[in-house]
Write a protein that holds these residues in place. Sequence first.
Motif, short mmCIF file in Angstrom:
data_model
loop_
_atom_site.label_atom_id
_atom_site.label_comp_id
_atom_site.label_asym_id
_atom_site.label_seq_id
_atom_site.Cartn_x
_atom_site.Cartn_y
_atom_site.Cartn_z
N LEU A 170 0.82 -1.21 0.00
CA LEU A 170 0.00 0.00 0.00
C LEU A 170 0.86 1.26 0.00
O LEU A 170 0.43 2.29 -0.53
CB LEU A 170 -0.92 0.00 1.22
N ALA A 171 2.05 1.20 0.59
CA ALA A 171 2.91 2.38 0.62
C ALA A 171 3.27 2.83 -0.79
O ALA A 171 3.30 4.03 -1.08
CB ALA A 171 4.18 2.08 1.43
N GLU A 172 3.54 1.89 -1.68
CA GLU A 172 3.85 2.25 -3.06
C GLU A 172 2.62 2.78 -3.79
O GLU A 172 2.72 3.68 -4.64
CB GLU A 172 4.41 1.03 -3.79
N ILE A 173 1.45 2.25 -3.45
CA ILE A 173 0.21 2.76 -4.05
C ILE A 173 -0.04 4.19 -3.61
O ILE A 173 -0.37 5.06 -4.42
CB ILE A 173 -0.97 1.85 -3.66
N VAL A 174 0.13 4.46 -2.32
CA VAL A 174 -0.07 5.81 -1.80
C VAL A 174 0.96 6.76 -2.40
O VAL A 174 0.64 7.90 -2.77
CB VAL A 174 -0.01 5.82 -0.26
N GLY A 179 2.15 11.26 -5.96
CA GLY A 179 2.92 11.79 -7.07
C GLY A 179 2.08 12.17 -8.27
O GLY A 179 2.57 12.88 -9.16
N SER A 180 0.82 11.70 -8.32
CA SER A 180 -0.04 12.02 -9.47
C SER A 180 -0.64 13.42 -9.38
O SER A 180 -1.18 13.91 -10.37
CB SER A 180 -1.17 10.99 -9.56
N VAL A 181 -0.56 14.04 -8.21
CA VAL A 181 -1.12 15.39 -8.03
C VAL A 181 -0.14 16.42 -8.58
O VAL A 181 1.07 16.35 -8.30
CB VAL A 181 -1.43 15.67 -6.54
N ASP A 182 -0.64 17.35 -9.36
CA ASP A 182 0.20 18.38 -9.96
C ASP A 182 0.93 19.17 -8.86
O ASP A 182 0.31 19.65 -7.91
CB ASP A 182 -0.69 19.33 -10.77
N VAL A 211 -6.64 8.12 -7.47
CA VAL A 211 -5.66 7.14 -7.94
C VAL A 211 -5.44 6.05 -6.91
O VAL A 211 -5.17 4.89 -7.26
CB VAL A 211 -4.33 7.85 -8.27
N ILE A 212 -5.58 6.37 -5.64
CA ILE A 212 -5.27 5.42 -4.57
C ILE A 212 -6.38 4.39 -4.37
O ILE A 212 -6.10 3.21 -4.12
CB ILE A 212 -5.00 6.18 -3.26
N VAL A 213 -7.64 4.81 -4.49
CA VAL A 213 -8.75 3.94 -4.11
C VAL A 213 -8.84 2.65 -4.93
O VAL A 213 -8.97 1.56 -4.35
CB VAL A 213 -10.08 4.72 -4.17
N PRO A 214 -8.78 2.68 -6.28
CA PRO A 214 -8.94 1.41 -7.01
C PRO A 214 -7.94 0.33 -6.64
O PRO A 214 -8.35 -0.80 -6.31
CB PRO A 214 -8.82 1.85 -8.48
N PRO A 215 -6.62 0.60 -6.65
CA PRO A 215 -5.70 -0.48 -6.24
C PRO A 215 -5.81 -0.85 -4.77
O PRO A 215 -5.55 -1.99 -4.40
CB PRO A 215 -4.32 0.08 -6.58
N THR A 216 -6.22 0.11 -3.92
CA THR A 216 -6.41 -0.23 -2.51
C THR A 216 -7.57 -1.19 -2.33
O THR A 216 -7.53 -2.10 -1.50
CB THR A 216 -6.63 1.05 -1.68
#
Length: 327
Positions: A170-174, A179-182, A211-216
Amino acid sequence: MSQTPTPETDPIPGRIHAVPVPRPGRWISAVVIGVLAAMAVNGLVTNDNYRWDVVGAYLFDTRVVQGVGWTLLLTFLAMAIAVLLAVTLAIMRRSQNPVLRWTSWTYIWIFRGTPVYTQLVFWGLLSVLYPRLSVGVPFGPEFFSFDTADVITAFYAAVLGLALNEAAYLAEIVRAGLGSVDPGQSEAAKALGMSESKILRRVVLPQAMRVIVPPTGNETISLLKTTSLVLAVPFTLDLTFATNAIANRIFLPIPLLMVAAIWYLVITSILMVGQHYIERYYGKGFGSDGGTGRPGGGRRRAGRPSRQAAIRQSGTTTDDPFLDVTP
């Protein structure tokens, strides 16, 4: 009954009469999938080896239902701890402090690089490795101590093992979500005088959740099924162990495997529905579907005006936004 006008009978001259592109592949694939699905259903229903009478008899057995409860408890406790730890690790990976960055990287490297079964066995043997745990000054006096076996029981060892392993993923997902936020969002917030912690809570994280919710959600479902490995601790109250114990007693493994599979499918389906609504909530304002997966943002509630209609009704804007700057 009106008919579609042809180029000869169309009252509007020169209008294009488009013909839909034939798609025979759709019909062929639908027939093939339908036949395969019918064969699968026929095999499930007519095969006596599944023993559906035994499946029905044990589907709501007390031991099985208790196993479902313990499995859910393991999943949600481990996931809650993993989320908190993952956010901390992701922030550490983005820190300017090299000690924090390398500490986070080392943690992720260790827990992603070793099998979860091995980690669960290790946590189960923790009381053998360290019979007593103490808190105090290194090489100095101890403030208090306790027996490891009395505090870290099989249940807590299972939760700890699952949570620490899941936090590494989860740390890599977060981190990817942050990092996806401008970066301009953070710079604008800094220009307004917001602190770093408030920028993270109020600006970056809400946007990163899309971005975080689907893989979480996927990791939550995966963790639910990973609880079947807690026998390595050993923890013997989860769903998989409960159904295996019954199967070994009555010498019918296949029906009890079907019982466990049905319960896992039901729980997974509920989690997928919850994930859908959470994704739709955090997907508002991104794309044309509003996070619903349907063009136009899905069905609007009856009697509820759109945002643009509400803005016009408030009277705070003019009908022509260029009226003040154009003659």
